[in-house]
Design an enzyme around this catalytic site. Sequence first.
Site, PDB file in Angstrom:
ATOM      1  N   ASN A   1       0.798  -1.229   0.000  1.00  0.00           N
ATOM      2  CA  ASN A   1       0.000   0.000   0.000  1.00  0.00           C
ATOM      3  C   ASN A   1       0.832   1.282   0.000  1.00  0.00           C
ATOM      4  O   ASN A   1       0.404   2.291  -0.544  1.00  0.00           O
ATOM      5  CB  ASN A   1      -1.008  -0.007   1.159  1.00  0.00           C
TER       6      ASN A   1
ATOM      7  N   CYS B   1      -3.406   0.592   6.691  1.00  0.00           N
ATOM      8  CA  CYS B   1      -3.504  -0.321   7.836  1.00  0.00           C
ATOM      9  C   CYS B   1      -4.206   0.291   9.029  1.00  0.00           C
ATOM     10  O   CYS B   1      -4.922  -0.377   9.756  1.00  0.00           O
ATOM     11  CB  CYS B   1      -2.108  -0.754   8.236  1.00  0.00           C
TER      12      CYS B   1
ATOM     13  N   GLU C   1       4.598  -4.554  11.939  1.00  0.00           N
ATOM     14  CA  GLU C   1       3.579  -3.539  11.631  1.00  0.00           C
ATOM     15  C   GLU C   1       2.479  -4.254  10.873  1.00  0.00           C
ATOM     16  O   GLU C   1       2.594  -4.480   9.659  1.00  0.00           O
ATOM     17  CB  GLU C   1       4.186  -2.421  10.771  1.00  0.00           C
TER      18      GLU C   1
ATOM     19  N   GLU D   1       7.665   2.398  14.567  1.00  0.00           N
ATOM     20  CA  GLU D   1       8.373   3.073  13.485  1.00  0.00           C
ATOM     21  C   GLU D   1       8.295   4.570  13.762  1.00  0.00           C
ATOM     22  O   GLU D   1       7.446   5.043  14.504  1.00  0.00           O
ATOM     23  CB  GLU D   1       7.750   2.712  12.129  1.00  0.00           C
TER      24      GLU D   1
HETATM   25  P1  NAD Z   1       0.994  -9.700   3.260  1.00  0.00           P
HETATM   26  O1  NAD Z   1       1.036 -10.098   4.686  1.00  0.00           O
HETATM   27  O2  NAD Z   1       0.298 -10.572   2.308  1.00  0.00           O
HETATM   28  O3  NAD Z   1       2.469  -9.513   2.679  1.00  0.00           O
HETATM   29  C1  NAD Z   1       3.383  -8.606   3.280  1.00  0.00           C
HETATM   30  C2  NAD Z   1       4.785  -8.952   2.821  1.00  0.00           C
HETATM   31  O4  NAD Z   1       5.193 -10.165   3.427  1.00  0.00           O
HETATM   32  C3  NAD Z   1       4.954  -9.155   1.314  1.00  0.00           C
HETATM   33  O5  NAD Z   1       6.172  -8.566   0.917  1.00  0.00           O
HETATM   34  C4  NAD Z   1       5.014 -10.669   1.173  1.00  0.00           C
HETATM   35  O6  NAD Z   1       5.750 -11.107   0.049  1.00  0.00           O
HETATM   36  C5  NAD Z   1       5.737 -11.055   2.448  1.00  0.00           C
HETATM   37  N1  NAD Z   1       5.491 -12.406   2.939  1.00  0.00           N
HETATM   38  C6  NAD Z   1       4.378 -13.160   2.818  1.00  0.00           C
HETATM   39  N2  NAD Z   1       4.524 -14.329   3.468  1.00  0.00           N
HETATM   40  C7  NAD Z   1       5.761 -14.318   4.025  1.00  0.00           C
HETATM   41  C8  NAD Z   1       6.496 -15.221   4.844  1.00  0.00           C
HETATM   42  N3  NAD Z   1       5.987 -16.384   5.228  1.00  0.00           N
HETATM   43  N4  NAD Z   1       7.744 -14.872   5.247  1.00  0.00           N
HETATM   44  C9  NAD Z   1       8.274 -13.674   4.898  1.00  0.00           C
HETATM   45  N5  NAD Z   1       7.616 -12.778   4.113  1.00  0.00           N
HETATM   46  C10 NAD Z   1       6.377 -13.084   3.695  1.00  0.00           C
HETATM   47  O7  NAD Z   1       0.382  -8.216   3.289  1.00  0.00           O
HETATM   48  P2  NAD Z   1      -0.055  -7.314   2.049  1.00  0.00           P
HETATM   49  O8  NAD Z   1      -1.296  -7.933   1.484  1.00  0.00           O
HETATM   50  O9  NAD Z   1       1.108  -7.018   1.189  1.00  0.00           O
HETATM   51  O10 NAD Z   1      -0.435  -5.944   2.780  1.00  0.00           O
HETATM   52  C11 NAD Z   1      -1.640  -5.727   3.409  1.00  0.00           C
HETATM   53  C12 NAD Z   1      -1.529  -5.971   4.908  1.00  0.00           C
HETATM   54  O11 NAD Z   1      -0.477  -5.182   5.457  1.00  0.00           O
HETATM   55  C13 NAD Z   1      -2.771  -5.537   5.642  1.00  0.00           C
HETATM   56  O12 NAD Z   1      -3.097  -6.489   6.631  1.00  0.00           O
HETATM   57  C14 NAD Z   1      -2.375  -4.239   6.293  1.00  0.00           C
HETATM   58  O13 NAD Z   1      -3.105  -3.888   7.408  1.00  0.00           O
HETATM   59  C15 NAD Z   1      -0.929  -4.472   6.589  1.00  0.00           C
HETATM   60  N6  NAD Z   1      -0.223  -3.193   6.734  1.00  0.00           N
HETATM   61  C16 NAD Z   1       0.217  -2.797   7.965  1.00  0.00           C
HETATM   62  C17 NAD Z   1       0.854  -1.568   8.127  1.00  0.00           C
HETATM   63  C18 NAD Z   1       1.327  -1.095   9.478  1.00  0.00           C
HETATM   64  O14 NAD Z   1       2.175  -0.225   9.522  1.00  0.00           O
HETATM   65  N7  NAD Z   1       0.830  -1.614  10.570  1.00  0.00           N
HETATM   66  C19 NAD Z   1       1.080  -0.752   7.016  1.00  0.00           C
HETATM   67  C20 NAD Z   1       0.637  -1.196   5.773  1.00  0.00           C
HETATM   68  C21 NAD Z   1      -0.002  -2.417   5.645  1.00  0.00           C
END
Ligand code: NAD
Length: 487
Positions: free
Chosen positions: A153, A284, A250, A461
């Site tokens: 995002n 998020c 996060e 962060e």
């Molecule tokens: P996701 O969890 O599907 O993927 C996040 C990242 O993790 C990607 O780069 C992915 O390739 C990697 N990944 C996936 N499985 C993994 C594993 N087993 N080991 C290591 N890396 C792995 O999330 P998304 O769909 O890309 O993003 C949306 C999510 O992120 C939402 O839940 C949102 O709330 C969260 N988010 C949180 C924040 C925050 O600061 N708290 C900010 C932005 C997004």
Amino acid sequence: MKAQPQASHFIDGEYVEDTDGTVIESIYPATGEVIARLHAATPQIIEKAIASAKRAQKEWASWSPAARGRVLKKAAEIMRERNRELSELETLDTGKPIQETIVADPTSGADSFEFFGGIIATAMNGSQIPLGGDWAYTKRVPLGVVVGIGAWNYPQQIACWKGAPALAAGNAMVFKPSEVTPLGALKIAEILIEAGAPKGVYNVIQGDRETGPMLVSHPDVAKVSLTGSVPTGRKVAGAAASQLKHVTMELGGKSPIVIFDDADIDSAISGAMLGNFYSTGQVCSNGTRVFVHKAIKETFLARLKARTEAILIGDPQDEATQMGPMVSLAQRDKVLSYIDKGKAEGATLVTGGGIPNSVTGEGFYIQPTVFADVTDDMTIAREEIFGPVMCVLDFEDEAEVVERANATEFGLSAGVFTADFSRAHRVVDHLEAGTLWINTYNLCPVEIPFGGSKQSGFGRENSAAALEHYSELKTVYVGMGKCEAPY
Ligand code: NAD
């Protein structure tokens, strides 16, 4: 339209390719067009990136903090000079409208480099502890090679929010952007080299959920900072814990915004819209459960509906556009299925609820959607949707709303709108969340700590607090006399 980078990865100061890696297609969400083809990192690429970071980190950590800070501040300056170019790339990567990216993405990344570049000259100081004749001192030292893993995002912002404090503290970073938005982080790596960072201090490799675990479990990696969903967080934190590595998580949320009957209604509607529709709802910390006091419900909904229906949806490259498409077809389908669940479970659809008629073509557009009469047990009130779907819930009593707002496994953010400041502080005191707002929503300047509690994660962060998560204390006891032993 093309946005093909020179190669998939940026390691040791240069672009590197290994076409044996799985193909990652970068798709422009507004048209569905493939704008770049990259490759996921092979084990050889991962080894190369970590070895380069390991070597570079030793040199980088030997620089004075002020010297490291100069590089980061220079990177901030370059990012600001190239704000338009970087924003246009961010728009291609994510589909977010240029109206947003030009003010919120590279600029926020630049703020981060500028802030950490500025504070680091004094932030790494230790302390001196008198012990009578003997004494001790502490030093704050970097962790070593740290891995950053991003969500889709805010690709450039996440690359900087992790990179800036990590590098300021003297670590080297290997950053893996989301496979959905692979382009922006490569530019950040390029800019750091141009700003004078030693080669290897910030490497970017591409990859997906198969690649991430190889980075997390690598023995030369000291810490992992993940931005992603709760299920991914559980896996990554679990893998890191098995090797006792540091982590920052996060993760996702289902945050509440509580709007009391004495609130400035238009301001509260602005907060609720910002906290549900910015970045097409893909934020998020969004306040997706909007608790509105019954006494103002009808006025709130009528004005909210009118303002929501006036949002300009369309071509993200048109500066007038206020809302672009969702990042991917899969994410749009997921959000549409939540909208169907909302309808099926009996929530009242106030506006939206489907694909806008106004936009043609293959883009992943969706209408900003508001549901009213949502109850706590409905799926749309319990699960993170990660799209522009606002759930409005009724309440009458302060204690009741606090209890309901807290009845979730998540604890990322929360907001309160009221004219009564005692109540505002009392309510935020009781809300279980890491980052909270009073009479505004979703503002995250670099000066303030950002992060979650409960299942939304841990670690912070931004702000000086982030440095604590990228460094550790080393304690040195200095014996001034003869060493005595009982034997
Ligand atoms: P996701 O969890 O599907 O993927 C996040 C990242 O993790 C990607 O780069 C992915 O390739 C990697 N990944 C996936 N499985 C993994 C594993 N087993 N080991 C290591 N890396 C792995 O999330 P998304 O769909 O890309 O993003 C949306 C999510 O992120 C939402 O839940 C949102 O709330 C969260 N988010 C949180 C924040 C925050 O600061 N708290 C900010 C932005 C997004």
